[in-house]
Design a protein around this motif. Structure first.
Motif, PDB file in Angstrom:
ATOM      1  N   VAL A  22       0.857  -1.180   0.000  1.00 44.84           N
ATOM      2  CA  VAL A  22       0.000   0.000   0.000  1.00 44.84           C
ATOM      3  C   VAL A  22       0.895   1.233   0.000  1.00 44.84           C
ATOM      4  CG1 VAL A  22      -1.798   1.267   1.239  1.00 44.84           C
ATOM      5  CG2 VAL A  22      -1.773  -1.242   1.316  1.00 44.84           C
ATOM      6  N   CYS A  23       0.691   2.090  -0.994  1.00 43.79           N
ATOM      7  CA  CYS A  23       1.502   3.302  -1.090  1.00 43.79           C
ATOM      8  C   CYS A  23       0.606   4.532  -0.929  1.00 43.79           C
ATOM      9  CB  CYS A  23       2.221   3.358  -2.436  1.00 43.79           C
ATOM     10  SG  CYS A  23       3.224   4.849  -2.636  1.00 43.79           S
ATOM     11  N   PRO A  24       0.776   5.272   0.153  1.00 49.18           N
ATOM     12  CA  PRO A  24       0.003   6.503   0.311  1.00 49.18           C
ATOM     13  C   PRO A  24       0.550   7.602  -0.599  1.00 49.18           C
ATOM     14  CG  PRO A  24       1.442   6.172   2.208  1.00 49.18           C
ATOM     15  CD  PRO A  24       1.626   4.996   1.314  1.00 49.18           C
ATOM     16  N   HIS A  25      -0.342   8.225  -1.366  1.00 46.81           N
ATOM     17  CA  HIS A  25       0.072   9.285  -2.294  1.00 46.81           C
ATOM     18  C   HIS A  25      -0.479  10.652  -1.890  1.00 46.81           C
ATOM     19  CE1 HIS A  25       1.925   6.654  -5.267  1.00 46.81           C
ATOM     20  NE2 HIS A  25       0.884   5.834  -5.149  1.00 46.81           N
ATOM     21  N   SER A  26      -1.784  10.719  -1.684  1.00 51.31           N
ATOM     22  CA  SER A  26      -2.413  12.011  -1.403  1.00 51.31           C
ATOM     23  C   SER A  26      -2.139  12.430   0.035  1.00 51.31           C
ATOM     24  CB  SER A  26      -3.931  11.900  -1.628  1.00 51.31           C
ATOM     25  OG  SER A  26      -4.533  11.142  -0.589  1.00 51.31           O
ATOM     26  N   PRO A  27      -2.315  13.722   0.319  1.00 51.59           N
ATOM     27  CA  PRO A  27      -2.139  14.185   1.701  1.00 51.59           C
ATOM     28  C   PRO A  27      -3.045  13.433   2.684  1.00 51.59           C
ATOM     29  CG  PRO A  27      -2.204  16.065   0.232  1.00 51.59           C
ATOM     30  CD  PRO A  27      -2.555  14.855  -0.597  1.00 51.59           C
ATOM     31  N   PHE A  73       5.654  -4.457  10.286  1.00 51.66           N
ATOM     32  CA  PHE A  73       4.337  -5.098  10.256  1.00 51.66           C
ATOM     33  C   PHE A  73       3.402  -4.400   9.277  1.00 51.66           C
ATOM     34  CE2 PHE A  73      -0.027  -4.608  11.894  1.00 51.66           C
ATOM     35  CZ  PHE A  73      -0.477  -5.918  11.794  1.00 51.66           C
ATOM     36  N   LEU A  74       3.545  -3.120   9.134  1.00 54.15           N
ATOM     37  CA  LEU A  74       2.603  -2.289   8.388  1.00 54.15           C
ATOM     38  C   LEU A  74       2.618  -2.583   6.889  1.00 54.15           C
ATOM     39  CD1 LEU A  74       3.400   0.916  10.376  1.00 54.15           C
ATOM     40  CD2 LEU A  74       1.266  -0.356  10.455  1.00 54.15           C
ATOM     41  N   PRO A  75       1.501  -2.317   6.200  1.00 55.32           N
ATOM     42  CA  PRO A  75       1.412  -2.621   4.775  1.00 55.32           C
ATOM     43  C   PRO A  75       1.948  -1.524   3.853  1.00 55.32           C
ATOM     44  CG  PRO A  75      -0.706  -1.806   5.506  1.00 55.32           C
ATOM     45  CD  PRO A  75       0.193  -1.888   6.735  1.00 55.32           C
ATOM     46  N   PHE A  76       2.589  -0.519   4.396  1.00 55.22           N
ATOM     47  CA  PHE A  76       2.960   0.644   3.590  1.00 55.22           C
ATOM     48  C   PHE A  76       4.349   0.519   2.967  1.00 55.22           C
ATOM     49  CE2 PHE A  76       0.221   2.233   7.095  1.00 55.22           C
ATOM     50  CZ  PHE A  76      -0.924   2.347   6.329  1.00 55.22           C
ATOM     51  N   ILE A  77       4.369   0.704   1.670  1.00 61.70           N
ATOM     52  CA  ILE A  77       5.628   0.760   0.921  1.00 61.70           C
ATOM     53  C   ILE A  77       5.329   1.425  -0.424  1.00 61.70           C
ATOM     54  CG2 ILE A  77       5.419  -1.498  -0.189  1.00 61.70           C
ATOM     55  CD1 ILE A  77       8.475  -1.778   0.206  1.00 61.70           C
ATOM     56  N   CYS A  78       6.248   2.221  -0.887  1.00 55.21           N
ATOM     57  CA  CYS A  78       6.118   2.825  -2.209  1.00 55.21           C
ATOM     58  C   CYS A  78       7.287   2.342  -3.053  1.00 55.21           C
ATOM     59  CB  CYS A  78       6.100   4.362  -2.102  1.00 55.21           C
ATOM     60  SG  CYS A  78       4.640   4.974  -1.236  1.00 55.21           S
ATOM     61  N   ARG A  79       6.977   1.476  -3.968  1.00 56.96           N
ATOM     62  CA  ARG A  79       8.004   0.871  -4.825  1.00 56.96           C
ATOM     63  C   ARG A  79       8.324   1.797  -5.993  1.00 56.96           C
ATOM     64  NH1 ARG A  79       7.640  -4.257  -2.715  1.00 56.96           N
ATOM     65  NH2 ARG A  79       5.570  -4.906  -2.076  1.00 56.96           N
ATOM     66  N   GLN A  80       9.558   1.735  -6.433  1.00 55.46           N
ATOM     67  CA  GLN A  80       9.945   2.512  -7.620  1.00 55.46           C
ATOM     68  C   GLN A  80       9.263   1.919  -8.835  1.00 55.46           C
ATOM     69  OE1 GLN A  80      13.117   4.535  -8.327  1.00 55.46           O
ATOM     70  NE2 GLN A  80      13.281   5.168  -6.212  1.00 55.46           N
ATOM     71  N   ARG A  81       8.836   2.767  -9.738  1.00 57.74           N
ATOM     72  CA  ARG A  81       8.162   2.268 -10.949  1.00 57.74           C
ATOM     73  C   ARG A  81       9.003   2.512 -12.150  1.00 57.74           C
ATOM     74  NH1 ARG A  81       1.872   3.085  -9.756  1.00 57.74           N
ATOM     75  NH2 ARG A  81       2.054   2.852  -7.560  1.00 57.74           N
TER      76      ARG A  81
END
Length: 109
Positions: A74-79, A101-109
């Motif tokens: 899950v990648c948070p984008h918006s404020p 533990f958390l589901p947050f990650i923003c992978r490089q595209r």
């Protein structure tokens, strides 16, 4: 011979302890997920979902449905998504989980 028996006894004691800890580890994993789900519901109600993408919502709900074991995706984008992710991170840290533990990650595209 006695030395070998002592070594085996010590080794087997460690194996038994590991087996005894497995149910505790599994129970804690389930409890963390229950707590995360509770935090997710509260954060949605308190912060709101205006400005939050379907991907962010579905990602969190999939993470919970998978018993919080499907990994980070899950990648948070918006404020608003960042605000929710921050609130969920704080809640998770407060109930004793590691940040991994958390589901947050923003992978490089």
């Amino acid at each position: 011979m006695i030395r070998i028996l002592l070594i085996l006894a010590v080794a087997l004691t460690g194996v038994g302890s590991a087996r005894a800890e497995e149910p505790e580890v599994e129970a804690w994993a389930k409890e963390k997920c229950v707590r995360y789900e509770r935090a997710w519901k509260r954060a949605k109600d308190f912060i709101g979902l205006e400005g939050v993408s379907d991907d962010f919502i579905k990602g969190n709900e999939k993470f919970i449905a998978d018993g919080c074991s499907s990994g980070a995706d899950v990648c948070p984008h918006s404020p608003q998504e960042i605000k929710l992710a921050n609130a969920l991170t704080m809640a998770a840290m407060n109930f004793g989980t590691a940040s991994s533990f958390l589901p947050f990650i923003c992978r490089q595209r």
